[in-house]
Design a protein around this motif. Structure first.
Motif, PDB file in Angstrom:
ATOM      1  N   LYS A 107       0.815  -1.217   0.000  1.00  0.00           N
ATOM      2  CA  LYS A 107       0.000   0.000   0.000  1.00  0.00           C
ATOM      3  C   LYS A 107       0.852   1.272   0.000  1.00  0.00           C
ATOM      4  N   PRO A 108       1.918   1.349   0.827  1.00  0.00           N
ATOM      5  CA  PRO A 108       2.778   2.540   0.750  1.00  0.00           C
ATOM      6  C   PRO A 108       3.410   2.716  -0.628  1.00  0.00           C
ATOM      7  N   SER A 109       3.849   1.617  -1.251  1.00  0.00           N
ATOM      8  CA  SER A 109       4.443   1.706  -2.585  1.00  0.00           C
ATOM      9  C   SER A 109       3.407   2.129  -3.615  1.00  0.00           C
ATOM     10  N   LEU A 110       2.178   1.663  -3.440  1.00  0.00           N
ATOM     11  CA  LEU A 110       1.116   2.010  -4.379  1.00  0.00           C
ATOM     12  C   LEU A 110       0.781   3.497  -4.292  1.00  0.00           C
ATOM     13  N   ARG A 111       0.916   4.058  -3.097  1.00  0.00           N
ATOM     14  CA  ARG A 111       0.638   5.488  -2.926  1.00  0.00           C
ATOM     15  C   ARG A 111       1.768   6.365  -3.467  1.00  0.00           C
ATOM     16  N   SER A 112       2.995   5.855  -3.437  1.00  0.00           N
ATOM     17  CA  SER A 112       4.145   6.698  -3.787  1.00  0.00           C
ATOM     18  C   SER A 112       4.840   6.283  -5.077  1.00  0.00           C
ATOM     19  N   TRP A 113       4.233   5.381  -5.869  1.00  0.00           N
ATOM     20  CA  TRP A 113       4.941   4.858  -7.036  1.00  0.00           C
ATOM     21  C   TRP A 113       5.244   5.950  -8.057  1.00  0.00           C
ATOM     22  N   ARG A 114       4.345   6.911  -8.216  1.00  0.00           N
ATOM     23  CA  ARG A 114       4.584   7.981  -9.196  1.00  0.00           C
ATOM     24  C   ARG A 114       5.808   8.808  -8.807  1.00  0.00           C
ATOM     25  N   GLN A 115       5.933   9.123  -7.511  1.00  0.00           N
ATOM     26  CA  GLN A 115       7.077   9.902  -7.050  1.00  0.00           C
ATOM     27  C   GLN A 115       8.368   9.114  -7.214  1.00  0.00           C
ATOM     28  N   LEU A 116       8.324   7.817  -6.924  1.00  0.00           N
ATOM     29  CA  LEU A 116       9.505   6.973  -7.101  1.00  0.00           C
ATOM     30  C   LEU A 116       9.926   6.911  -8.564  1.00  0.00           C
ATOM     31  N   ALA A 117       8.934   6.775  -9.448  1.00  0.00           N
ATOM     32  CA  ALA A 117       9.237   6.707 -10.879  1.00  0.00           C
ATOM     33  C   ALA A 117       9.806   8.035 -11.380  1.00  0.00           C
ATOM     34  N   LEU A 118       9.254   9.138 -10.886  1.00  0.00           N
ATOM     35  CA  LEU A 118       9.733  10.455 -11.305  1.00  0.00           C
ATOM     36  C   LEU A 118      11.162  10.693 -10.826  1.00  0.00           C
ATOM     37  N   GLU A 119      11.458  10.279  -9.601  1.00  0.00           N
ATOM     38  CA  GLU A 119      12.820  10.426  -9.083  1.00  0.00           C
ATOM     39  C   GLU A 119      13.799   9.582  -9.890  1.00  0.00           C
ATOM     40  N   GLN A 120      13.358   8.375 -10.269  1.00  0.00           N
ATOM     41  CA  GLN A 120      14.221   7.518 -11.073  1.00  0.00           C
ATOM     42  C   GLN A 120      14.466   8.125 -12.450  1.00  0.00           C
ATOM     43  N   LEU A 121      13.437   8.722 -13.027  1.00  0.00           N
ATOM     44  CA  LEU A 121      13.578   9.361 -14.332  1.00  0.00           C
ATOM     45  C   LEU A 121      14.575  10.517 -14.266  1.00  0.00           C
ATOM     46  N   GLU A 122      14.465  11.333 -13.231  1.00  0.00           N
ATOM     47  CA  GLU A 122      15.381  12.459 -13.080  1.00  0.00           C
ATOM     48  C   GLU A 122      16.804  11.979 -12.819  1.00  0.00           C
ATOM     49  N   GLU A 123      16.924  10.886 -12.062  1.00  0.00           N
ATOM     50  CA  GLU A 123      18.254  10.331 -11.800  1.00  0.00           C
ATOM     51  C   GLU A 123      18.874   9.783 -13.082  1.00  0.00           C
ATOM     52  N   ASP A 124      18.058   9.083 -13.876  1.00  0.00           N
ATOM     53  CA  ASP A 124      18.559   8.543 -15.142  1.00  0.00           C
ATOM     54  C   ASP A 124      18.938   9.661 -16.106  1.00  0.00           C
ATOM     55  N   GLU A 125      18.165  10.736 -16.079  1.00  0.00           N
ATOM     56  CA  GLU A 125      18.460  11.874 -16.950  1.00  0.00           C
ATOM     57  C   GLU A 125      19.803  12.493 -16.586  1.00  0.00           C
ATOM     58  N   GLU A 126      20.070  12.594 -15.279  1.00  0.00           N
ATOM     59  CA  GLU A 126      21.330  13.169 -14.828  1.00  0.00           C
ATOM     60  C   GLU A 126      22.501  12.257 -15.182  1.00  0.00           C
ATOM     61  N   GLU A 127      22.287  10.940 -15.027  1.00  0.00           N
ATOM     62  CA  GLU A 127      23.358   9.998 -15.339  1.00  0.00           C
ATOM     63  C   GLU A 127      23.672   9.974 -16.829  1.00  0.00           C
ATOM     64  N   SER A 128      22.641  10.166 -17.648  1.00  0.00           N
ATOM     65  CA  SER A 128      22.860  10.121 -19.096  1.00  0.00           C
ATOM     66  C   SER A 128      23.732  11.279 -19.569  1.00  0.00           C
ATOM     67  N   LYS A 129      23.745  12.369 -18.805  1.00  0.00           N
ATOM     68  CA  LYS A 129      24.567  13.515 -19.184  1.00  0.00           C
ATOM     69  C   LYS A 129      26.050  13.213 -19.007  1.00  0.00           C
ATOM     70  N   HIS A 130      26.356  12.309 -18.071  1.00  0.00           N
ATOM     71  CA  HIS A 130      27.756  12.013 -17.773  1.00  0.00           C
ATOM     72  C   HIS A 130      28.175  10.631 -18.267  1.00  0.00           C
ATOM     73  N   SER A 131      27.262   9.942 -18.918  1.00  0.00           N
ATOM     74  CA  SER A 131      27.575   8.588 -19.378  1.00  0.00           C
ATOM     75  C   SER A 131      28.288   8.642 -20.718  1.00  0.00           C
ATOM     76  N   ASN A 132      29.265   7.750 -20.868  1.00  0.00           N
ATOM     77  CA  ASN A 132      29.970   7.679 -22.152  1.00  0.00           C
ATOM     78  C   ASN A 132      29.497   6.501 -22.984  1.00  0.00           C
ATOM     79  N   GLY A 133      28.444   5.812 -22.474  1.00  0.00           N
ATOM     80  CA  GLY A 133      27.865   4.709 -23.238  1.00  0.00           C
ATOM     81  C   GLY A 133      28.609   3.405 -23.104  1.00  0.00           C
ATOM     82  N   GLN A 134      29.677   3.355 -22.280  1.00  0.00           N
ATOM     83  CA  GLN A 134      30.444   2.127 -22.141  1.00  0.00           C
ATOM     84  C   GLN A 134      29.887   1.306 -20.992  1.00  0.00           C
TER      85      GLN A 134
END
Length: 216
Positions: free
Chosen positions: A55-82
């Motif tokens: 139930k807690p995960s069901l209530r907060s899944w959107r926030q978790l997904a959004l945080e993961q998206l922002e984290e992935d976006e930040e990592e992609s800026k510094h990733s060299n693809g290797q």
């Protein structure tokens, strides 16, 4: 379709990869909002089969997904693809690859219904049964989330420990009640043993001369 328009004659230019990544993030955020509305409506419907979700995960899944998206976006800026030397990868709905076994936001989803033995928690009030349609959408965002179908039985070890705790608690309460009743009976002089005949003490003659008593 998202477009970036630069002022004419500005002489500025944008990296093609950066523009593509930014457009991708905007599309995913829009899709996330749409999925959130759809899932919110679907979970209101009762279902007899499907998957267990915290139930807690069901209530907060959107926030978790959004945080993961922002984290992935930040990592992609510094990733060299290797990815040489790294472990296997699993793609989530964001199209990003996450190393199996690493600590990230996706690992927190639905983990609070996993007991210390690695099985389904026995706390039924902390989980909700959702349809297969809802679970499929959630798994797109959290591909490594623990999965428990409606047929999954709760942890047997936890059930055994819970029953032992209940039995010990019942015995303790029974002993405490018995001691309390005994104290009350003593206080009110109730249920005391009754002797119908007092024991007779046999008397025997004592030979005073045998003790050499001297009287003055």
């Amino acid at each position: 379709m998202f477009k970036f328009i630069l002022p004419v004659g500005s002489g500025s230019s944008l990296c093609r990869d950066c523009v593509s990544e930014r457009c991708r993030v905007l599309r995913l955020k829009k899709q996330l909002d749409e999925d959130y509305k759809e899932i919110s409506n679907l979970v209101k419907r009762a279902t007899s089969d499907g998957y267990w979700v915290s139930k807690p995960s069901l209530r907060s899944w959107r926030q978790l997904a959004l945080e993961q998206l922002e984290e992935d976006e930040e990592e992609s800026k510094h990733s060299n693809g290797q990815t040489n030397g790294q472990g296997p990868h699993i793609n989530n709905k964001f199209g990003m690859e996450a190393n199996v076994g690493t600590e990230d936001e996706t690992k927190t989803f639905n983990e609070d219904i996993v007991c210390t033995h690695g099985a389904l928690s026995i706390l039924e009030t902390e989980r909700k049964l959702v349809s297969t349609e809802v679970w499929t959408k959630l798994r797109e965002y959290f591909p490594r989330a623990p999965e428990f179908t409606h047929m999954q039985e709760p942890c047997r070890q936890c059930l055994t420990l819970e029953q032992e705790e209940k039995d010990n608690e019942a015995v303790s309460k029974m002993m405490a009640l018995e001691q309390k009743n005994q104290l009350l009976n003593l206080f009110h002089e109730k249920n005391r043993p009754v002797l119908t005949k007092w024991p007779q003490v046999k008397r025997r003659a004592v030979d005073c001369e045998a003790f050499n008593f001297q009287f003055f």
